[in-house]
Design a protein around this motif. Structure first.
Motif, mmCIF file in Angstrom:
data_model
loop_
_atom_site.group_PDB
_atom_site.id
_atom_site.type_symbol
_atom_site.label_atom_id
_atom_site.label_comp_id
_atom_site.label_asym_id
_atom_site.label_seq_id
_atom_site.Cartn_x
_atom_site.Cartn_y
_atom_site.Cartn_z
ATOM 1 N N ARG A 1 -55.124 32.957 14.784
ATOM 2 C CA ARG A 1 -55.080 34.399 14.645
ATOM 3 C C ARG A 1 -53.733 34.725 15.746
ATOM 4 O O ARG A 1 -53.120 35.497 15.264
ATOM 5 C CB ARG A 1 -56.271 34.888 15.387
ATOM 6 C CG ARG A 1 -56.220 36.266 15.211
ATOM 7 C CD ARG A 1 -57.477 37.291 16.065
ATOM 8 N NE ARG A 1 -57.789 36.639 17.403
ATOM 9 C CZ ARG A 1 -57.141 37.200 18.625
ATOM 10 N NH1 ARG A 1 -56.079 38.415 18.323
ATOM 11 N NH2 ARG A 1 -57.092 36.977 19.647
ATOM 12 N N ILE A 2 -53.791 34.165 16.787
ATOM 13 C CA ILE A 2 -52.569 34.562 17.760
ATOM 14 C C ILE A 2 -51.262 34.247 17.096
ATOM 15 O O ILE A 2 -50.397 34.848 17.155
ATOM 16 C CB ILE A 2 -52.674 33.968 19.240
ATOM 17 C CG1 ILE A 2 -54.045 34.495 19.754
ATOM 18 C CG2 ILE A 2 -51.415 34.288 20.136
ATOM 19 C CD1 ILE A 2 -54.570 33.730 21.067
ATOM 20 N N LEU A 3 -51.249 32.964 16.410
ATOM 21 C CA LEU A 3 -50.025 32.648 15.697
ATOM 22 C C LEU A 3 -49.762 33.536 14.612
ATOM 23 O O LEU A 3 -48.554 33.892 14.401
ATOM 24 C CB LEU A 3 -50.310 31.154 15.287
ATOM 25 C CG LEU A 3 -48.928 30.602 14.274
ATOM 26 C CD1 LEU A 3 -47.739 30.289 15.107
ATOM 27 C CD2 LEU A 3 -49.704 29.244 13.556
ATOM 28 N N ILE B 1 -46.168 37.829 12.348
ATOM 29 C CA ILE B 1 -46.072 39.302 11.766
ATOM 30 C C ILE B 1 -45.212 39.948 12.672
ATOM 31 O O ILE B 1 -44.183 40.607 12.213
ATOM 32 C CB ILE B 1 -47.234 39.912 11.261
ATOM 33 C CG1 ILE B 1 -48.180 38.825 10.440
ATOM 34 C CG2 ILE B 1 -47.269 41.179 10.936
ATOM 35 C CD1 ILE B 1 -47.323 38.675 9.049
ATOM 36 N N ALA B 2 -45.607 40.266 13.682
ATOM 37 C CA ALA B 2 -44.863 40.907 14.815
ATOM 38 C C ALA B 2 -43.464 40.387 15.051
ATOM 39 O O ALA B 2 -42.285 41.435 14.990
ATOM 40 C CB ALA B 2 -45.572 40.937 16.178
ATOM 41 N N LEU C 1 -40.924 32.568 14.064
ATOM 42 C CA LEU C 1 -41.367 31.221 14.543
ATOM 43 C C LEU C 1 -41.283 31.551 16.191
ATOM 44 O O LEU C 1 -42.260 31.021 16.916
ATOM 45 C CB LEU C 1 -40.415 30.326 14.271
ATOM 46 C CG LEU C 1 -40.577 28.873 14.559
ATOM 47 C CD1 LEU C 1 -41.926 28.525 13.840
ATOM 48 C CD2 LEU C 1 -39.327 28.027 13.810
ATOM 49 N N PHE C 2 -40.476 32.353 16.659
ATOM 50 C CA PHE C 2 -40.284 32.594 18.297
ATOM 51 C C PHE C 2 -41.735 32.997 18.757
ATOM 52 O O PHE C 2 -42.310 32.575 19.603
ATOM 53 C CB PHE C 2 -39.026 33.353 18.540
ATOM 54 C CG PHE C 2 -39.015 33.391 20.059
ATOM 55 C CD1 PHE C 2 -38.846 32.535 21.154
ATOM 56 C CD2 PHE C 2 -39.483 34.651 20.990
ATOM 57 C CE1 PHE C 2 -38.644 32.947 22.464
ATOM 58 C CE2 PHE C 2 -39.687 34.951 21.862
ATOM 59 C CZ PHE C 2 -39.335 33.975 22.894
ATOM 60 N N GLU D 1 -46.494 33.104 22.075
ATOM 61 C CA GLU D 1 -47.533 33.944 22.193
ATOM 62 C C GLU D 1 -48.810 32.902 22.428
ATOM 63 O O GLU D 1 -49.482 32.889 23.424
ATOM 64 C CB GLU D 1 -48.086 34.838 21.350
ATOM 65 C CG GLU D 1 -47.339 36.303 21.599
ATOM 66 C CD GLU D 1 -47.727 36.752 22.872
ATOM 67 O OE1 GLU D 1 -48.848 36.984 23.292
ATOM 68 O OE2 GLU D 1 -46.654 37.492 23.579
ATOM 69 N N PRO D 2 -49.178 32.010 21.384
ATOM 70 C CA PRO D 2 -50.228 30.898 21.923
ATOM 71 C C PRO D 2 -50.113 30.083 22.758
ATOM 72 O O PRO D 2 -50.657 29.723 23.517
ATOM 73 C CB PRO D 2 -50.546 30.396 20.426
ATOM 74 C CG PRO D 2 -49.291 30.700 19.585
ATOM 75 C CD PRO D 2 -48.913 31.893 20.038
#
Length: 189
Positions: A47-49, A54-55, A108-109, A114-115
């Motif tokens: 979910r975090i990925l 998207i962001a 990708l970054f 984030e995760p």
């Protein structure tokens, strides 16, 4: 006609005090309703990925589109160091091909950062949270560079007019310089 009034029937002053105390407690609870100190949600890597992809992809496309003409002018100025005229036409030349690389690189970054950051924050002691952020940023940056560097090589060569299109640039760079040519520093000829 008399104005309407609202009446309350209270039998004792203690009933009124209890009612006021209950309302005060209710208002206090409402004030802090958005802060939850309850049960933490389990770590959901995918979910975090997904949210990061998207962001990051959206942010990368918006920023690149807005700043592309400025980057084109900078690249052309660097290409004509010894003098000469700068062509201000076609400032968005090569943008579509560049977006094809910026979108996955930015996605990708953030998608990796984030995760990774959240997992490292769980593993590292609290006094090393800066190290968790730094490590996650380095891992995310490395992952994004796998896509971003070839994109930059192609973009800058398109901006200086060395190639007509992104597919031509990729094909000709790979045939002349090999696959490693896509990961070389950009230079003006």
């Amino acid at each position: 006609m008399a104005p309407l009034t609202l009446g309350a029937d209270a039998k004792t002053s203690s009933d009124v005090s209890n009612w006021k105390m209950q309302n005060l407690q209710l208002e206090t609870k409402k004030l802090f309703a958005s802060v939850s100190m309850g049960e933490e949600k389990p770590f959901d890597f995918f979910r975090i990925l997904f949210e990061g992809v998207i962001a990051g992809g959206t942010a990368g496309v918006v920023v690149e589109t807005a700043l592309y003409p400025i980057d084109t002018i900078k690249t052309r100025l660097q290409a004509v160091r010894g003098g000469g005229k700068i062509n201000f036409k076609g400032l968005y030349s090569g943008l579509a091909g560049n977006l094809a690389g910026v979108l996955p690189a930015s996605a990708l970054f953030v998608g990796v950062y984030e995760p990774t950051k959240q997992k490292l924050l769980q593993i590292f002691p609290e006094n090393l949270s800066a190290a968790a952020h730094l490590t996650a940023g380095a891992i995310g940056g490395f992952a994004a560079s796998l896509v971003r560097v070839p994109t930059e090589v192609v973009k800058q060569r398109l901006q200086t007019g060395q190639y007509a299109s992104a597919p031509d640039a990729v094909r000709l760079i790979a045939s002349k310089e090999g696959f490693k040519g896509l990961y070389a520093f950009v230079y003006a000829t």
